[in-house]
Scaffold this motif. Structure first.
Motif, PDB file in Angstrom:
ATOM      1  N   ASP A  78       0.638  -0.994  -0.579  1.00 44.51           N
ATOM      2  CA  ASP A  78       0.012  -0.265   0.437  1.00 44.51           C
ATOM      3  C   ASP A  78       0.770   1.185  -0.065  1.00 44.51           C
ATOM      4  O   ASP A  78       2.527   1.533   0.524  1.00 44.51           O
ATOM      5  N   ASN A  80       0.224   4.237   1.385  1.00 45.51           N
ATOM      6  CA  ASN A  80      -0.740   5.154   2.350  1.00 45.51           C
ATOM      7  C   ASN A  80      -0.061   4.631   3.802  1.00 45.51           C
ATOM      8  O   ASN A  80      -1.006   3.914   4.613  1.00 45.51           O
ATOM      9  N   GLN A  83      -2.285   3.380   6.934  1.00 45.52           N
ATOM     10  CA  GLN A  83      -3.231   1.862   6.505  1.00 45.52           C
ATOM     11  C   GLN A  83      -1.799   0.813   6.798  1.00 45.52           C
ATOM     12  O   GLN A  83      -2.270  -0.056   7.088  1.00 45.52           O
TER      13      GLN A  83
END
Length: 101
Positions: A78, A80, A83
Motif C-alpha cells: 500500500d 498509505n 493503513q
C-alpha cells in the motif's frame, strides 16, 4: 503466501503492476484490497493480472486491516503509511509501504 495490493498509487502504476505479476509468477496467492467502492476499473485491473473476481475486496472507505486479518493476508502492499501502521498493529501479516510516482 497470501499477498494483497492496494489499487490507487500501487496497481495504477507500472511498478505496482510489475510487482503483482512477479508475485503471481512466484506462486503467491494474490488479492486486491482497496478502500474504493465496487468499481469495474478495479475488476479490469484484476482481469489484466489474472486475479479472480472472488479475490477482489472493496472496503468502501473503511480501514483495510479488518479485511486483511479476515483473509489471513501475509503481506499487503500500500502507499498509505496510516493503513500500513494499522495493518502492522492489528493483523498477523505485515504492511509494505510502496511509493511509486
Amino acid at each position: 503466501m497470501k499477498i494483497s495490493f492496494d489499487v490507487d498509487g500501487v496497481l495504477t502504476t507500472k511498478q505496482g503492476m510489475a510487482l503483482a505479476r512477479r508475485k503471481i509468477t512466484e506462486g503467491d496467492r494474490v488479492y486486491i484490497v482497496t478502500a474504493r467502492n465496487e468499481s469495474q476499473r478495479v475488476y479490469d485491473i484484476a482481469a489484466e493480472l489474472g486475479i479472480p473476481r472472488l479475490r477482489v475486496y472493496f472496503t468502501g472507505g473503511e480501514d483495510k486491516w479488518k479485511t486483511i486479518r479476515r483473509l489471513g493476508i501475509d503481506v499487503h502492499y500500500d502507499n498509505n503509511p496510516e493503513q500500513i501502521d494499522k495493518i502492522d498493529e492489528n493483523t498477523k501479516g505485515r504492511g509494505e509501504l510502496v511509493s511509486y510516482d
